[in-house]
Scaffold this active site. Structure first.
Site, short mmCIF file in Angstrom:
data_model
loop_
_atom_site.label_atom_id
_atom_site.label_comp_id
_atom_site.label_asym_id
_atom_site.label_seq_id
_atom_site.Cartn_x
_atom_site.Cartn_y
_atom_site.Cartn_z
CG ASP A 1 -2.13 2.53 6.46
OD1 ASP A 1 -2.64 3.50 7.05
OD2 ASP A 1 -2.30 2.30 5.26
CG ASP B 1 -1.72 1.23 1.40
OD1 ASP B 1 -2.36 1.66 0.42
OD2 ASP B 1 -1.72 1.80 2.50
CG ASP C 1 -1.78 7.90 0.96
OD1 ASP C 1 -1.22 8.95 1.27
OD2 ASP C 1 -2.31 7.71 -0.16
#
Length: 228
Positions: free
Chosen positions: A165, A8, A10
């Site tokens: 996240d 991922d 961000d």
């Protein structure tokens, strides 16, 4: 055997949440809506902009909502000229290169933001494939982005590990049957495991991560010895 790591962007490669939070906060003040970090984490983090705008500003038309989101992302880019990756990321990239693993970027970030962040971080050429939500029939938490990444890399889910996240990102990767490690830069590690991550770490320097990765690429020496 491990063939690829799927990242991922961000909150995983770079902790942009404080900047996104500031941009959303400034934009929503124009509508007399004041948000705090708890609101941001529960209602915004990891979600696609159309869903966020529809949820928080339902009075806007589709065109007005798109304009609002575009202005928010432009503000984000203005506020984020000096991004730095999470600790250990450069070492992890080097490790994947050493072991000839493939790398994919799988992100809900708008295409302009993804390109901007890759440029600022100096990693435009780091990935074999880059998948943004616009490339798929649906964005995270739908499994489609990760399924597209697996297809682009020509591998199966069993040959990959995902690093995520956010709850939506973890649900996306897990729904694509990919083993998923939570990066606890924006959410509590226990919560990340509750939504599907089999491990949660603060950043890429964590010993758990390196122990796992090395166990997945090193040959079984005992099996080799038994065949001699």
């Amino acid at each position: 055997m491990l063939a690829a790591i799927l990242f991922d962007l961000d909150g995983t490669i770079v902790n942009t949440d404080p900047i996104h939070y500031r941009a959303w906060r400034e934009m929503l003040l124009n509508y007399n809506i004041e948000i705090d970090e708890t609101f941001y984490k529960s209602r915004m983090s990891g979600r696609l902009n159309p869903a966020i705008v529809k949820d928080i500003l339902p009075q806007l038309s589709t065109a007005e909502g798109q304009k609002f989101a575009d202005e928010k992302e432009a503000l984000f880019r203005k506020l984020a000229p000096h991004l730095k990756p999470l600790s250990g990321f450069s070492e992890l990239l080097a490790w994947t290169e050493t072991h000839q693993l493939k790398r994919a970027l799988v992100t809900n970030a708008p295409r302009l933001n993804a390109a901007f962040m890759l440029e600022v971080l100096g990693i435009k050429e780091a990935f074999d494939t880059v998948v943004v939500a616009d490339d798929c029939i649906a964005g995270k938490p739908d499994p489609a982005p990760y399924q597209v990444a697996l297809s682009n890399l020509g591998i199966t889910a069993e040959e990959a590990i995902a690093l995520e996240d956010s709850p939506s990102g973890i649900r996306s990767a897990v729904s694509a049957d990919i083993r998923t490690i939570g990066i606890a830069s924006t959410h509590d590690p226990q919560f990340l495991q509750e939504v599907g991550a089999f491990m949660a770490i603060p950043d890429f320097t964590d010993l758990q991560l390196w122990t796992l990765l090395n166990s997945l690429i090193e040959p079984d020496l005992s099996a080799i010895a038994s065949n001699l």
